[in-house]
Design a protein around this motif. Structure first.
Motif, PDB file in Angstrom:
ATOM      1  N   GLN A 267       0.883  -1.165   0.000  1.00 55.40           N
ATOM      2  CA  GLN A 267       0.000   0.000   0.000  1.00 55.40           C
ATOM      3  C   GLN A 267       0.927   1.224   0.000  1.00 55.40           C
ATOM      4  N   ILE A 268       0.868   1.984  -1.053  1.00 53.73           N
ATOM      5  CA  ILE A 268       1.840   3.058  -1.272  1.00 53.73           C
ATOM      6  C   ILE A 268       1.206   4.418  -1.021  1.00 53.73           C
ATOM      7  N   ASN A 269       1.912   5.231  -0.256  1.00 46.46           N
ATOM      8  CA  ASN A 269       1.488   6.611  -0.031  1.00 46.46           C
ATOM      9  C   ASN A 269       2.145   7.473  -1.102  1.00 46.46           C
ATOM     10  N   LEU A 270       1.351   7.982  -2.012  1.00 51.42           N
ATOM     11  CA  LEU A 270       1.877   8.723  -3.155  1.00 51.42           C
ATOM     12  C   LEU A 270       2.517  10.053  -2.764  1.00 51.42           C
ATOM     13  N   ASN A 271       2.174  10.556  -1.578  1.00 50.16           N
ATOM     14  CA  ASN A 271       2.699  11.855  -1.155  1.00 50.16           C
ATOM     15  C   ASN A 271       3.765  11.750  -0.071  1.00 50.16           C
ATOM     16  N   ASN A 272       4.051  10.508   0.351  1.00 48.36           N
ATOM     17  CA  ASN A 272       5.070  10.327   1.387  1.00 48.36           C
ATOM     18  C   ASN A 272       5.806   9.031   1.098  1.00 48.36           C
ATOM     19  N   ASP A 273       6.977   9.152   0.491  1.00 46.57           N
ATOM     20  CA  ASP A 273       7.723   7.991   0.039  1.00 46.57           C
ATOM     21  C   ASP A 273       8.090   7.027   1.166  1.00 46.57           C
ATOM     22  N   GLN A 274       8.171   7.517   2.384  1.00 46.03           N
ATOM     23  CA  GLN A 274       8.657   6.684   3.484  1.00 46.03           C
ATOM     24  C   GLN A 274       7.546   5.935   4.213  1.00 46.03           C
ATOM     25  N   HIS A 275       6.300   6.225   3.913  1.00 46.40           N
ATOM     26  CA  HIS A 275       5.183   5.543   4.564  1.00 46.40           C
ATOM     27  C   HIS A 275       4.703   4.397   3.670  1.00 46.40           C
ATOM     28  N   LEU A 276       5.124   3.198   4.019  1.00 49.64           N
ATOM     29  CA  LEU A 276       4.791   2.031   3.208  1.00 49.64           C
ATOM     30  C   LEU A 276       4.172   0.951   4.081  1.00 49.64           C
ATOM     31  N   SER A 277       3.076   0.384   3.607  1.00 49.13           N
ATOM     32  CA  SER A 277       2.425  -0.720   4.306  1.00 49.13           C
ATOM     33  C   SER A 277       2.242  -1.881   3.343  1.00 49.13           C
ATOM     34  N   PHE A 278       2.040  -3.058   3.902  1.00 50.55           N
ATOM     35  CA  PHE A 278       1.754  -4.247   3.110  1.00 50.55           C
ATOM     36  C   PHE A 278       0.491  -4.915   3.642  1.00 50.55           C
ATOM     37  N   GLU A 279      -0.272  -5.470   2.736  1.00 48.52           N
ATOM     38  CA  GLU A 279      -1.371  -6.356   3.150  1.00 48.52           C
ATOM     39  C   GLU A 279      -0.887  -7.791   3.001  1.00 48.52           C
ATOM     40  N   ALA A 280      -1.002  -8.569   4.078  1.00 50.23           N
ATOM     41  CA  ALA A 280      -0.586  -9.973   4.052  1.00 50.23           C
ATOM     42  C   ALA A 280      -1.717 -10.820   3.495  1.00 50.23           C
ATOM     43  N   LEU A 281      -1.408 -11.622   2.489  1.00 47.89           N
ATOM     44  CA  LEU A 281      -2.410 -12.452   1.807  1.00 47.89           C
ATOM     45  C   LEU A 281      -1.979 -13.914   1.855  1.00 47.89           C
TER      46      LEU A 281
END
Length: 502
Positions: A267-281
């Motif tokens: 999950q990418i924050n287009l306005n903040n390069d350092q804020h990154l999350s992942f959804e575990a599937l």
């Protein structure tokens, strides 16, 4: 000791008296139309695992074969289906004078040969029939004692393999007892004993039925007029039944063979390069290495085993998170089922596992689907509040997918709202575009962070940005990846001209 362990020890199918109790409960549940194997899933799963371990140890010369095991029950106590109903079917064919019963027996024969007895159970019927319930429960218990004695006394080889439940009687006895004819003979003895026990009960039931000749005659004429169409649907019904009846065995095999693995979609924050999350599937890799989609989750739901699956996923994800750069602010989201999120003990479990894996609560997100929330408002609300107090982010997933979305936002204080990908399908139409733009204003009212799911094209990305949504997830950026690929992806992918993780 967990409640599940205590329950298994009190109903241990690997002991003589525990096995009798286990078989009695299976028969009693089956007699009222309940699939006992699903009801006793935890005990059955433990039985399957213990049997596999014993067979492996025996093959390595480290332990003798147990008399009791999964193969024992499958080969000798389910011939023709639950209740050893092959004996009942042969009893009808040998002694019945009822034309309807004989017709039913011949119709059921092709299924009973493969241990599928629903046509016989509901057609005769046996289900909720006070007369036939007695032998239906009694025959497997007598068979249990006879087979246990024969193997214990050395007349028949112990069962050395778990034969597929659809293997026809006599063939299964030969395979199960180390390719011994003594196993076939023992099955024949068990079937004959079953016929002897079923006979007086069946004849009593058939005789009582004859006293209502007029009603039976009308019923038979109706049955005969519809029999052709009914039998025409047998193959379809058989396939449907096999699918349901085999769920327990399928899940058992998945747990004992192959492996469950986690994939991660960013999950990418287009306005903040350092804020990154992942959804575990969750995915499943079969013994051949083939990766299967999560369709099997529905099987766990039908078995009431979602808590066990969710706990396994939590452990898998937390294990992987130990290798992720969490210090950079990376978070991982786990989907939680209705059964689990409503459980009053789940928060304590999550806290204990976070401590065990040394993961900060702030690095974890919990995603709850709209469908889940309908189940238990109070339990869900309490758990959400406690999770948030710990620092865990809680999101509502698939928002706008068809349930009562807005009332949920009023009931629960979510941190994040994930807009369902179906909302982006037709944004070229003005109506769908206006709807999405309206939903994008939710954050202004609720203060929730918004995530646009299912972004697959540049046009969709630009559209959600125009709607004021900063966080996006979808194939446009990345498909779900293995942990190693996700770690490599984080080092190479850029947003704008900047690498996410240096």
């Amino acid at each position: 000791m967990s409640k599940e362990t205590q329950h298994y020890l009190s109903l241990n199918p690997l002991t003589f008296y525990g096995g009798l109790a286990y078989q009695f409960i299976l028969g009693l549940l089956g007699a009222i139309g309940i699939n006992g194997h699903n009801f006793l899933f935890r005990a059955k799963q433990q039985l399957f695992e213990d049997t596999q371990q014993n067979i492996t140890a025996w093959q390595a010369g480290e332990a003798p074969l147990n008399v009791l095991g999964q193969g024992f029950y499958d080969a000798f106590l389910s011939m023709g289906g639950s209740g050893n109903t092959i004996s009942l079917l042969l009893c009808i064919l040998l002694f019945s004078k009822e034309r309807r019963h004989i017709t039913l027996a011949f119709s059921a024969l092709p299924l009973v040969i493969f241990n599928i007895n629903e046509l016989l159970l509901f057609g005769l019927p046996v289900i909720f029939n006070p007369t036939l319930i007695i032998p239906f429960v009694l025959v497997p218990l007598v068979s249990f004692v006879v087979v246990y004695s024969a193997i214990t006394l050395g007349f028949v080889n112990p069962v050395s393999t778990i034969v597929d439940w659809m293997t026809p009687p006599f063939i299964s006895g030969y395979i199960a007892t180390q390719h011994s004819l003594s196993g076939v003979i023992l099955q024949i003895v068990v079937v004959i004993i079953g016929i002897v026990i079923y006979r007086p009960f069946y004849l009593h039931y058939a005789g009582r039925s004859q006293s209502n000749n007029i009603a039976i005659s009308h019923q038979y004429e109706l049955s005969r007029s519809t029999l052709k169409s009914f039998l025409g649907d047998v193959n379809q019904a058989m396939s449907s039944y096999i699918s349901k009846h085999d769920i327990s065995r399928l899940v058992s095999r998945m747990l004992s063979c192959g492996e469950f693995v986690m994939h991660y979609q960013p999950q990418i924050n287009l306005n903040n390069d350092q804020h990154l999350s992942f959804e575990a599937l969750l995915r499943y890799k079969d013994p051949d290495g083939k990766l299967l989609p999560p369709l099997f989750i529905h099987d766990f739901q039908q078995l009431g085993a979602m808590k066990q699956l969710d706990k396994m996923v939590i452990d898998l994800v937390l294990t992987d998170m130990q290798k992720m750069p969490l210090e950079s602010g990376c978070k991982v989201a786990i989907n939680i089922s209705a059964e689990t999120i409503s459980d009053k003990h789940i928060v304590a479990y999550i806290v204990e596992r976070l401590r065990f894996f040394n993961i900060l609560p702030e690095a974890l997100e919990i995603e709850i689907t709209e469908e889940v929330i309908i189940v238990d408002d109070k339990g869900v609300s309490e758990n959400i509040a406690v999770l948030q107090a710990l620092g865990i982010t809680v999101a509502i997933d698939d928002f706008g997918s068809g349930y009562a979305s807005f009332p949920h936002l009023l009931k629960f204080n979510f941190d994040k709202v994930k807009l369902d990908r179906s909302l982006l399908f037709n944004i070229e139409n003005e109506r769908e575009k206006n709807l999405y733009q309206l939903l994008a204003k939710i954050s202004e009212v609720t203060g929730c962070v918004l995530v646009a799911e299912g972004v697959e094209t540049e046009i969709e990305k630009q559209f959600v940005q125009q709607c004021g949504i900063d966080i996006v997830q979808g194939f446009y950026f990345s498909k779900p990846m293995t942990l190693n690929n996700a770690l490599s992806w984080m080092k190479t992918v850029t947003i704008g001209n900047k690498t996410i993780v240096e």
